[in-house]
Scaffold this active site. Sequence first.
Site, PDB file in Angstrom:
ATOM      1  N   GLY A 163      30.933  38.900  36.967  1.00 11.84           N
ATOM      2  CA  GLY A 163      30.839  38.964  38.420  1.00 11.84           C
ATOM      3  C   GLY A 163      29.464  39.369  38.910  1.00 11.84           C
ATOM      4  O   GLY A 163      29.286  39.777  40.047  1.00 11.84           O
ATOM      5  N   ASP A 196      23.724  25.867  38.612  1.00 10.27           N
ATOM      6  CA  ASP A 196      24.015  26.798  37.516  1.00 10.27           C
ATOM      7  C   ASP A 196      24.193  26.056  36.190  1.00 10.27           C
ATOM      8  O   ASP A 196      23.608  26.411  35.172  1.00 10.27           O
ATOM      9  CB  ASP A 196      25.289  27.598  37.813  1.00 10.27           C
ATOM     10  CG  ASP A 196      25.195  28.347  39.124  1.00 10.27           C
ATOM     11  OD1 ASP A 196      24.080  28.473  39.654  1.00 10.27           O
ATOM     12  OD2 ASP A 196      26.247  28.798  39.622  1.00 10.27           O
TER      13      ASP A 196
HETATM   14  C1  GLA Z   1      26.449  29.520  43.191  1.00  8.53           C
HETATM   15  C2  GLA Z   1      26.741  28.042  42.946  1.00  8.53           C
HETATM   16  C3  GLA Z   1      25.447  27.222  42.899  1.00  8.53           C
HETATM   17  C4  GLA Z   1      24.559  27.512  44.107  1.00  8.53           C
HETATM   18  C5  GLA Z   1      24.409  29.018  44.318  1.00  8.53           C
HETATM   19  C6  GLA Z   1      23.684  29.337  45.599  1.00  8.53           C
HETATM   20  O1  GLA Z   1      25.771  30.075  42.087  1.00  8.53           O
HETATM   21  O2  GLA Z   1      27.467  27.869  41.763  1.00  8.53           O
HETATM   22  O3  GLA Z   1      25.758  25.850  42.825  1.00  8.53           O
HETATM   23  O4  GLA Z   1      25.048  26.877  45.251  1.00  8.53           O
HETATM   24  O5  GLA Z   1      25.658  29.681  44.354  1.00  8.53           O
HETATM   25  O6  GLA Z   1      22.373  28.897  45.536  1.00  8.53           O
END
Ligand code: GLA
Length: 395
Positions: free
Chosen positions: A130, A181
């Site tokens: 988290g 990510d």
């Molecule tokens: C999370 C999402 C990403 C991106 C970020 C904000 O990590 O998984 O795809 O949108 O938030 O930048």
Amino acid sequence: MESAQEIKAKVLEVFAEKYGSNEGARVFFAPGRVNLIGEHTDYNGGHVFPCALTIGTYAAVRKHEDRVLRFYSMNFEEAGVVESSLDDLKPLKDEGWTAYPKGVIWAFGEKGHVIDQGFDLVLYGNIPNGSGLSSSASVEVLTGYFLRSLYRFEGVTNIDIALTGQYSENNYNGVNCGIMDQFAIAMGKKDNAIFLDTSTLQYTYAPISLRGMKLVIACSNKKRGLGESKYNERRAECEKALSEIQTLVDVKSLGELDEPTFGKVESLIRDDVRTRRARHAVYENRRTISAAKALKAGNITLFGQLMNASHESLRDDYEVTGKELDTLVDAARKIPGVLGSRMTGAGFGGCTVSIVKDANIDEFIEKVGREYLEKIGYAADFYVVEIGDGPQEII
Ligand code: GLA
């Protein structure tokens, strides 16, 4: 920090304990990630600038003859060994942590890849849960990576693994995340950030040489709670704002707009909140492009200033910071030797990333930690991180 080999030995030992022996089990790793700048731009067709970390998730895995799947996480020992079957993969069930590996198995199946035998799995992660360092995307990419190897998927690239991880998170887990990510994790490269255009998936590696400085993560330890629904809400607000702009202007995403063009079209957005959301998306994208240039030119001071501006925009226009992340950032900026400090990841809790001079790191951890505890009532955790490679088998 424990070495990959030490963790491998530990994970294999637990594997033998849970499943009788560890003969034939293989161990894989996928990193976590931190985003340096370019927040909430990835689902708006903009740029992001993340890097993979040396901390991440490890899996020991072994195929067997039948269709049974067994999952055990050393991070969620209380859940025990969770048993399932390849015939029982259904999206949007509440399945705790196993929804992440299951979602990726399901997603590869949807894309036509044959997974006809089950497996036993032990998972261990050293990314704080988290924290906003993408422990879930790490598990997704890790799963895609070992599935490709175990089931011999033909022609599947690391970018395909990232896209399938995102597909599974969107459709199996119900979070409408962008590609940042999974991409950062699947394509990570030691000592490099990834400058990614999310509208085309074109990317370049940018060497990060922070001479005499380090990246320091401060984890707020705030439980995210409503984070996922708020995330989907922000995304919907941006989509609505875009559709209002599209009534008169031919653009495919907010990422196509620069600041002056946005100034000309913003009055088409018929709501003040949506205007601020869209403004963040547009300006943050432009900041990210400038930040990549600044880094290339070796101008870390400017890079840090852009990080600071990013946080302000996420606080005032996008409204995803909250008092915990703001407290961490405000305290950080009082410490000498801090070049830039901002929230990273989705927000609503999670963590901040700061560039801090080596000489000031102890003072940073002590003073920011103290101020946070006084103002928020519980402690933050600090990690001095290194930029690492993407997924790999630990041989
Ligand atoms: C999370 C999402 C990403 C991106 C970020 C904000 O990590 O998984 O795809 O949108 O938030 O930048």
